[in-house]
Design a protein around this motif. Structure first.
Motif, short mmCIF file in Angstrom:
data_model
loop_
_atom_site.label_atom_id
_atom_site.label_comp_id
_atom_site.label_asym_id
_atom_site.label_seq_id
_atom_site.Cartn_x
_atom_site.Cartn_y
_atom_site.Cartn_z
N ASP A 1 0.89 -0.93 -0.40
CA ASP A 1 -0.14 -0.12 0.25
C ASP A 1 0.59 1.11 0.09
O ASP A 1 0.71 1.98 1.32
CB ASP A 1 -0.64 0.22 0.85
N LEU A 2 1.64 1.31 -0.94
CA LEU A 2 2.60 2.26 -1.46
C LEU A 2 1.69 3.96 -2.18
O LEU A 2 2.85 4.76 -2.64
CB LEU A 2 3.74 1.89 -1.92
N GLN A 3 0.16 3.74 -1.61
CA GLN A 3 -0.56 5.19 -2.52
C GLN A 3 0.38 6.22 -1.92
O GLN A 3 0.03 7.14 -2.20
CB GLN A 3 -1.50 4.79 -2.35
N ARG A 4 1.63 6.13 0.05
CA ARG A 4 0.95 7.88 -0.05
C ARG A 4 2.89 7.54 0.33
O ARG A 4 3.35 8.38 0.82
CB ARG A 4 0.43 8.09 0.94
N ALA A 5 3.58 7.01 -0.27
CA ALA A 5 5.52 7.31 -0.50
C ALA A 5 5.89 7.91 -1.08
O ALA A 5 4.99 8.69 -1.98
CB ALA A 5 5.54 5.45 -0.86
N GLY A 6 6.75 8.17 -0.65
CA GLY A 6 8.11 9.03 -1.10
C GLY A 6 8.69 9.31 -1.47
O GLY A 6 9.78 8.32 -0.17
N SER A 7 9.96 9.74 -2.08
CA SER A 7 11.83 9.30 -2.51
C SER A 7 11.71 10.82 -1.73
O SER A 7 11.25 11.94 -1.56
CB SER A 7 12.09 9.86 -3.55
N LEU A 8 12.67 10.33 -0.30
CA LEU A 8 13.18 11.13 0.29
C LEU A 8 13.89 12.19 0.17
O LEU A 8 14.55 13.63 0.38
CB LEU A 8 14.44 10.50 1.27
N VAL A 9 14.74 11.84 -1.80
CA VAL A 9 15.74 12.63 -1.30
C VAL A 9 14.22 13.69 -2.50
O VAL A 9 15.06 14.99 -2.26
CB VAL A 9 16.20 11.82 -3.20
N SER A 10 13.60 13.48 -2.87
CA SER A 10 13.01 14.64 -3.49
C SER A 10 12.26 15.71 -2.88
O SER A 10 11.89 16.74 -2.46
CB SER A 10 11.89 13.70 -3.88
N LEU A 11 12.77 15.75 -1.06
CA LEU A 11 12.21 16.86 -0.16
C LEU A 11 12.94 18.18 -0.69
O LEU A 11 14.20 18.24 -0.35
CB LEU A 11 11.45 15.93 0.67
N LEU A 12 12.53 19.14 0.06
CA LEU A 12 13.60 20.18 0.24
C LEU A 12 13.65 20.18 0.74
O LEU A 12 15.66 20.76 0.46
CB LEU A 12 12.29 21.34 -0.03
N ASP A 13 14.27 20.02 2.36
CA ASP A 13 15.03 20.15 2.93
C ASP A 13 14.85 19.35 4.56
O ASP A 13 13.90 18.51 4.58
CB ASP A 13 14.73 22.19 4.19
N ASP A 14 15.76 19.95 5.02
CA ASP A 14 15.92 18.72 6.91
C ASP A 14 14.85 18.49 7.18
O ASP A 14 14.28 17.53 7.72
CB ASP A 14 17.21 18.84 7.05
N MET A 15 13.92 19.50 7.48
CA MET A 15 13.21 19.65 8.00
C MET A 15 11.77 19.00 7.14
O MET A 15 11.46 18.35 7.98
CB MET A 15 12.59 20.89 8.63
N GLN A 16 11.83 18.73 6.34
CA GLN A 16 10.75 17.69 5.60
C GLN A 16 10.74 16.46 5.62
O GLN A 16 10.01 15.99 5.92
CB GLN A 16 10.11 18.33 4.24
N VAL A 17 12.29 16.19 5.31
CA VAL A 17 12.92 15.18 5.64
C VAL A 17 12.29 14.34 7.72
O VAL A 17 11.72 13.22 7.70
CB VAL A 17 13.94 14.90 5.80
N GLN A 18 12.27 15.21 8.53
CA GLN A 18 12.15 14.96 10.07
C GLN A 18 10.84 14.47 9.66
O GLN A 18 10.44 14.18 10.52
CB GLN A 18 12.78 16.15 11.00
N ASP A 19 10.29 15.24 9.27
CA ASP A 19 8.69 14.82 9.11
C ASP A 19 8.20 14.07 8.95
O ASP A 19 7.65 13.48 9.65
CB ASP A 19 7.70 16.70 9.08
N HIS A 20 8.61 13.74 7.90
CA HIS A 20 8.13 12.38 6.74
C HIS A 20 8.71 11.15 7.93
O HIS A 20 7.83 10.30 8.03
CB HIS A 20 8.86 12.56 6.04
N LEU A 21 9.61 11.35 8.30
CA LEU A 21 10.12 9.96 9.10
C LEU A 21 9.94 9.83 10.51
O LEU A 21 9.14 9.08 10.80
CB LEU A 21 11.78 9.87 9.42
N ALA A 22 9.23 11.03 10.82
CA ALA A 22 8.92 10.78 12.41
C ALA A 22 7.37 10.63 12.33
O ALA A 22 6.74 9.88 12.89
CB ALA A 22 8.40 12.66 12.39
N HIS A 23 6.95 10.65 10.85
CA HIS A 23 5.57 10.83 10.37
C HIS A 23 5.03 8.68 10.27
O HIS A 23 3.80 8.08 10.61
CB HIS A 23 4.88 11.47 9.29
N ASP A 24 6.31 8.17 9.72
CA ASP A 24 6.18 7.18 9.56
C ASP A 24 6.21 6.15 10.84
O ASP A 24 5.64 5.19 11.39
CB ASP A 24 7.36 6.63 8.55
N ILE A 25 7.48 7.45 11.62
CA ILE A 25 7.44 5.74 12.86
C ILE A 25 6.65 6.25 13.79
O ILE A 25 5.86 5.49 14.16
CB ILE A 25 8.71 6.71 13.83
#
Length: 602
Positions: free
Chosen positions: A513-537
């Protein structure tokens, strides 16, 4: 009938007339909104549906009240002032004739009167008597409307309900009076039973034997739909609709892919995408009022349970049948009302085609799934007696036959089916993301092999088939964290990392069910990366029953995990938030033997 909305139902000329007299009684504070408010206030007791002409009768009475108020304002309550009376009668005579509900009588005030003061006084008396009679009729209508509303409230709150026999008798009587109890007219085609089978049915003496024999015929006629037992379904309880009868229907008809196994019996998940389109069949040796009443109760209960899951504005009809030794009655129910019933004999020619059209598949998911399977020349595949794998907000997942291998044996695959034009792009986006992750870390996900399009839906075939994590054991929680860390270290986030979307396949844990999945490389900054990682966890931990808690230390550890994306840094982050997640076992100890999870090899 038209739902009354007050002054908007009147024609512009009559509304202007009301406006003139309303403005006379309150010239200083008059405005259009006050006119509407005062007019609607006069109708506050009328809550029932009515016709436009009845609204006009009420409006005439209101208009006369305003004229009397105006007359009192100029200190002439008896309407002897010639100017006022002339204006009143002139205005009143300009109102067109008004018809009653039945359109059999007409009230016409006649032409405008041009007479002297003596004749004018007599006309005024007649005018007042007409007004009083109209007001008296209005009061009676208002009281009647109140009584109706009170009766409805009493019926809703009453715990007394009709018995199945009384309900069946009353519904049959209504159908006969309205001409909705129909008899099937034989046409060309096959009958449901031949003469020899009909003779056999007539000799049956037990209801169980009737169910067994007729079911075998219906299973063949109604393919690919199936006729299943419904004795073990809490969503078909009839106690909510009839407190004296708690029986359940003998069988239901639905798409084969929706059937699950509940202990020894079959069942269907309580989901609006599945329940709609299910039909009920009840069996009795002899047809009587009680048998028909019980079928109505079952259909009302099915409608009630579907309504619990569907949008309130969504309109639908439930269908059912009452099968007896002499034939079958096909019944349709909308809300709590029986729409019609068709009497069909087992030996009527053309009866088989009529039965197939009545029980034709109406579920959107089922119709799209069958078209997809036909286009790719595959069929449903059963595991543990069912092809059903799961259902979510956008689609349903079935177990299907895979492609033939070199040994000419078919393997199992999963197919996710979506319906609706708006969901097709979402499935395509999921398919493209699946392919992107497969190129980097294909062993971390349930891989998609093909996407098939239909006009009203689409299907995605997945070559891997696994089982859900249904336990909260310690080792499963550790495996889930490791699987999430592996996905993040590969450069992707999931977006919906619940344990329900983590499957065990050939000894490995893989994400689906990868409907909401995405690439971390495509994110704009480190803050967005942290937000997506925190949401997954947090999503993963919440699916295991842990509430979300964050503090300064956890934020610091999250930054460290976002930088390293290692299993150790993720475990440190989780331990800071939930110290017992990686230490306490919520169920049995790991030393106990865990149940073996059977996977379907693809």
């Amino acid at each position: 009938a038209i739902q009354m909305t007050g002054i908007d139902l009147l024609d512009p000329a009559f509304r202007n007339h009301l406006q003139k007299w309303h403005k006379r009684i309150s010239p200083d504070e008059w405005c259009e909104n006050k006119l509407n408010a005062d007019f609607n206030l006069c109708f506050k007791e009328l809550e029932a549906e009515t016709r436009v002409d009845m609204v006009r009768i009420e409006a005439i009475a209101i208009l006369d009240d305003w004229r009397l108020v105006y007359a009192k304002k100029i200190k002439d309550a008896m309407l002897v002032n010639t100017t006022v009376n002339t204006e009143s009668l002139s205005g009143f005579s300009s109102i067109p004739a008004v018809s009653t509900e039945t359109k059999m009588q007409k009230f016409d005030c006649g032409p405008e009167v041009q007479s002297g003061p003596a004749d004018q006084a007599e006309t005024n008396q007649l005018f007042l008597s007409i007004v009083k009679e109209m007001q008296r009729s209005t009061a009676q209508l208002s009281l009647l409307a109140k009584d109706v509303q009170t009766l409805k409230a009493d019926l809703r709150g009453s715990r007394v309900s009709l018995s199945a026999t009384d309900l069946g008798g009353s519904e049959i009587q209504k159908l006969e009076m309205n001409g909705d109890l129909l008899t099937f007219q034989p046409t060309s085609g096959d009958s449901i039973l031949n003469l020899a089978e009909m003779e056999f049915v007539q000799k049956l003496t037990s209801e169980g034997a009737l169910v067994k024999f007729i079911n075998s015929k219906l299973q063949y006629i109604l393919k690919p739909r199936v006729v299943c037992s419904s004795e073990n379904h809490p969503w078909l309880l009839t106690s909510t609709m009839n407190r004296q009868t708690k029986l359940k229907p003998d069988t239901f008809v639905c798409y084969r892919g929706f059937v699950q196994k509940f202990s020894a019996d079959e069942g269907v998940p309580a989901h609006d995408r599945i329940l709609e389109g299910i039909n009920v069949i009840d069996y009795k040796l002899e047809r009587d009022h009680q048998a028909f009443g019980e079928l109505i109760i079952h259909l009302q209960s099915l409608h009630h349970n579907i309504r619990r899951y569907c949008d309130r504005s969504h309109k639908f009809i439930v269908k059912g049948a009452l099968a007896c030794k002499d034939g079958i009655w096909l019944v349709r129910v909308e809300k709590t009302c029986v729409r019609d019933a068709l009497k069909l004999s087992w030996t009527d020619t053309g009866g088989e085609a009529k039965l197939m059209s009545f029980f034709a598949e109406e579920n959107p998911i089922a119709k799209v799934a069958e078209n997809l399977l036909a286009s790719c020349k595959r069929g449903l595949y059963e595991r543990n007696g069912t092809p059903f794998l799961g259902i979510g907000g956008t689609g349903c997942v079935f177990l299907v036959q895979g492609r033939e291998g070199a040994d000419q044996l078919r393997t199992a695959e999963a197919m996710k089916v979506v319906t609706g034009v708006s969901n097709i792009p979402l499935l395509r986006a999921e398919f493209m993301m699946n392919k992107q992750i497969s190129q980097v870390a294909g062993d971390l996900i349930i891989r998609a092999s093909e996407i098939i399009y239909q006009l009203d839906g689409a299907g995605m075939l997945m070559s891997d088939v696994g089982t859900e994590i249904e336990s909260n054991r310690l080792r499963r929680r550790k495996h889930a964290l490791d699987a999430l860390s592996n996905l993040h270290s590969a450069g992707f986030y999931h977006g919906d990392a619940r344990k329900q979307n983590l499957l065990k396949c050939r000894g490995c844990y893989k994400w689906c069910d990868l409907q909401r999945a995405g690439s971390l490389v495509s994110l704009l900054d480190d803050m967005q990366v942290q937000d997506h990682l925190a949401h997954d966890i947090h999503t993963l931990l919440h699916s295991f029953g842990y509430e979300i808690v964050r503090n300064e230390r956890s934020d610091s550890l999250l930054k460290n995990y976002a930088h390293e994306k290692s299993k150790e840094s993720l475990q440190s982050f989780v331990s800071a938030i939930y110290p017992d997640f990686l230490t306490a076992d919520q169920e049995n100890s790991d030393s106990e033997s865990a149940p073996v999870e059977q996977d379907v090899a693809s």
